[in-house]
Scaffold this active site. Structure first.
Site, PDB file in Angstrom:
ATOM      1  N   CYS A 319       0.810  -1.214   0.000  1.00 22.58           N
ATOM      2  CA  CYS A 319       0.000   0.000   0.000  1.00 22.58           C
ATOM      3  C   CYS A 319       0.849   1.272   0.000  1.00 22.58           C
ATOM      4  O   CYS A 319       1.796   1.379   0.769  1.00 22.58           O
ATOM      5  CB  CYS A 319      -0.868  -0.046   1.249  1.00 22.58           C
ATOM      6  N   ARG A 418     -12.738   0.067  -5.660  1.00 21.22           N
ATOM      7  CA  ARG A 418     -12.317   0.032  -4.254  1.00 21.22           C
ATOM      8  C   ARG A 418     -12.048   1.440  -3.717  1.00 21.22           C
ATOM      9  O   ARG A 418     -11.984   1.666  -2.518  1.00 21.22           O
ATOM     10  CB  ARG A 418     -11.037  -0.817  -4.191  1.00 21.22           C
TER      11      ARG A 418
HETATM   12  P1  IMP Z   1      -0.905  -7.029   3.810  1.00 19.06           P
HETATM   13  O1  IMP Z   1      -1.424  -8.231   4.549  1.00 19.06           O
HETATM   14  O2  IMP Z   1      -0.001  -6.183   4.669  1.00 19.06           O
HETATM   15  O3  IMP Z   1      -0.281  -7.386   2.514  1.00 19.06           O
HETATM   16  O4  IMP Z   1      -2.164  -6.099   3.513  1.00 19.06           O
HETATM   17  C1  IMP Z   1      -3.285  -6.536   2.797  1.00 19.06           C
HETATM   18  C2  IMP Z   1      -4.337  -5.456   2.809  1.00 19.06           C
HETATM   19  O5  IMP Z   1      -3.870  -4.270   2.136  1.00 19.06           O
HETATM   20  C3  IMP Z   1      -5.613  -5.795   2.081  1.00 19.06           C
HETATM   21  O6  IMP Z   1      -6.484  -6.609   2.811  1.00 19.06           O
HETATM   22  C4  IMP Z   1      -6.214  -4.416   1.802  1.00 19.06           C
HETATM   23  O7  IMP Z   1      -6.926  -3.903   2.896  1.00 19.06           O
HETATM   24  C5  IMP Z   1      -4.988  -3.562   1.598  1.00 19.06           C
HETATM   25  N1  IMP Z   1      -4.704  -3.322   0.178  1.00 19.06           N
HETATM   26  C6  IMP Z   1      -4.798  -4.181  -0.861  1.00 19.06           C
HETATM   27  N2  IMP Z   1      -4.374  -3.619  -2.002  1.00 19.06           N
HETATM   28  C7  IMP Z   1      -4.018  -2.372  -1.692  1.00 19.06           C
HETATM   29  C8  IMP Z   1      -3.495  -1.282  -2.453  1.00 19.06           C
HETATM   30  O8  IMP Z   1      -3.214  -1.375  -3.651  1.00 19.06           O
HETATM   31  N3  IMP Z   1      -3.289  -0.120  -1.767  1.00 19.06           N
HETATM   32  C9  IMP Z   1      -3.564   0.006  -0.440  1.00 19.06           C
HETATM   33  N4  IMP Z   1      -3.993  -1.000   0.315  1.00 19.06           N
HETATM   34  C10 IMP Z   1      -4.233  -2.171  -0.309  1.00 19.06           C
END
Ligand code: IMP
Length: 504
Positions: A319, A418
């Protein structure tokens, strides 16, 4: 003048758990990780409960049918991604719901005219060495034969050799008819010393494959999450634009729970979506909402009728929302505030609305911290993207295996729904990146490993379940220098010692 937000903005890595008293009862085998998924009234039980507090993110690179099945087998839930056509998403939900344990619908099917090079590419990408061959290459096409690694020799065979020249043709394969029970299929496998058994219908079309190894492993799924028809429980993402079209298809396909997939959930768009679902389905359709990062956002969504509320803006590994827009909040502080708001709301309204901590989990101990801070369950993207079952390619980059992982807000995913600011795509910009994550093998082994650590820490806190963990956990902020003290320090590590890499 803008007002200064009173809350803090800490992340998980800034906290530790201080051990509490543990008795002889506090052993990992005695720990339950059961947790509610959807809201319930005081004195009642949640209509949906998970056996482990893990859900997989609503993302193209994470939650496809294969991962959904593997996670449900371990006791958690996937939310199939919504950044695809509604019919396609419904098809994926149906694939999970119609999955019969032990009967595998192949996602790597060949046609007779493909080449050995195609076989090797597919094997590399999926990790599957057994591939059925059908006339049109579809999972349920006319069955023509099967290819296993015994059918070719990479060092000797010409890569342009066609599949029909080296596959074991259907006439030489032992098959079983659709309707054969798993037990009967397994008997055939044993009697004929097979590794796999194709199941075909009356017209010779491929239905599924039964593998010898799956039958053995099926017996060891004590946590699997099944509905009353013995199908795996699965969730599905929706957005705030096409719900009138998408929700009916997902409900019809059998989705057990929905989740509004939005980067910013404190919005009228979410309320309109929830209103529409309540108007058309009452409370029979369960739907979570988010994401929010403070008490105000929680209350808005709880009062709008969300079945659970998701916390987290800007903390996901892929993100870049905070960099692009300057909005968000440290995940730990956001979670602590929202869980407090959930408890106050429960006191006041008598309704318990579970809270999901979404994004930013890097170490296994972050899972325990998030649960101790009050999360009812977690949502993870990067964590699951690394496994065999995620829908992405496994690649060899500079001698190491990696899997691809991209954000829903990246140019690659193009999930503009989204980021709802009224549906005008021209106003969108990227909020996520396209990346690699280290390949980590099968989901089962990894989830078991992570949860062993969670259970063990819970024992150190004197907790036998997640409610007790929340009551008993003592959480402390740590200084930057104590973070250094927490890792291996002032020693020269041997190169062979990989045990110091605790990232999961
Ligand atoms: P991770 O487990 O730290 O990889 O975070 C996953 C979460 O990041 C997802 O469940 C979303 O809420 C968020 N997310 C997914 N894609 C994006 C993006 O492109 N930008 C910002 N947040 C994202």
């Amino acid at each position: 003048m803008a007002h200064f937000f009173e809350g803090e903005s800490h992340t998980f890595s800034e906290y530790l758990l201080v051990p509490g008293y543990s008795s002889h009862e506090n052993v990992p085998q005695g720990v339950s990780l059961k947790t509610p998924l959807v809201k319930f009234r005081r004195g009642e039980h949640s209509a949906l409960t998970m056996n482990i507090p893990l859900t997989s993110a609503v993302m193209q690179a994470v939650s496809g049918p294969r991962l959904a099945i593997a996670l449900a087998q371990e006791g958690g839930i996937s939310f199939i991604y919504q950044s695809q056509a509604p019919e396609q998403e419904a098809k994926m939900v149906r694939e999970v719901k119609s999955y019969k344990a032990g009967f595998v619908v192949s996602d790597s099917t060949l046609t007779p005219s493909m080449t050995l090079a195609d076989v090797l590419e597919l094997r590399n990408r999926t990790g599957h060495s057994t591939m059925p061959v059908t006339e049109d290459g579809s999972a349920h096409g006319l069955f023509c034969g099967i290819v296993t690694s015994r059918d070719y020799r990479v060092s000797r065979d010409d890569p342009s050799k066609r599949v029909c020249e080296f596959m074991t043709p259907a006439q030489q394969c032992i098959t079983a008819q659709e309707g054969t029970t798993l037990k009967a299929a397994n008997d055939i496998i044993w009697d004929h010393k097979l590794n796999q058994l194709p199941i075909v219908d009356g017209e010779g079309r491929l239905v599924s494959l039964v593998f010898r190894k799956d039958y053995d492993s099926h017996k060891s799924l004590p946590n699997e999450l099944l509905d009353e028809h013995k199908s795996y429980i699965v969730g599905a993402g929706i957005n705030t634009r096409d719900y009138a079209e998408r929700v009916p298809l997902l409900v019809e396909a059998g989705a057990d729970v929905l989740c509004i997939d939005s980067s910013e959930g404190f919005s009228e768009w979410e309320k309109l979506t929830l209103d529409w679902i309540r108007e058309h389905y009452g409370n029979t359709v369960k739907v979570g909402a988010g994401n929010i990062v403070d008490a105000e956002g929680f209350r808005y969504l709880a009062e709008a009728g969300a079945d659970f509320v998701k916390v987290g803006i800007g903390g996901g590994s892929i993100c870049i929302t905070r960099e692009q827009k300057g909005i968000g909040r440290g995940q730990a502080s956001a979670l602590i505030d929202v869980c407090r708001a959930r408890d106050e709301y429960f006191e006041e309204a008598g309704v318990y609305v579970p809270v999901c901590s979404d994004g930013g989990i890097v170490y296994d101990y972050h899972m325990t911290l998030a649960l101790a801070m009050g999360a009812d369950f977690l949502m993870l993207g990067r964590y699951f993207a690394r496994f065999d079952e995620s829908p992405t390619r496994r690649l060899n980059v500079n001698g190491s295996y990696v899997k691809e992982y991209w954000g829903e807000g990246s140019a690659r995913a193009r999930n503009w729904a989204r980021y709802d600011l009224g549906g005008d795509k021209r106003l969108s910009f990227v909020e996520g990146v396209d990346s690699y994550v280290p390949y980590a093998g099968p989901l089962k082994e990894n989830v078991e490993g992570s949860l062993t650590k969670v259970r063990s820490t819970m024992c150190n806190c004197g907790a036998l379940d997640l409610c007790e963990l929340r009551e008993k956990a003592k959480i402390t902020l740590v200084s930057a220098t104590s973070l250094v003290e927490g890792g291996a320090h002032d020693v020269i590590l041997k190169e062979s010692d990989s045990s110091t890499n605790f990232r999961s």
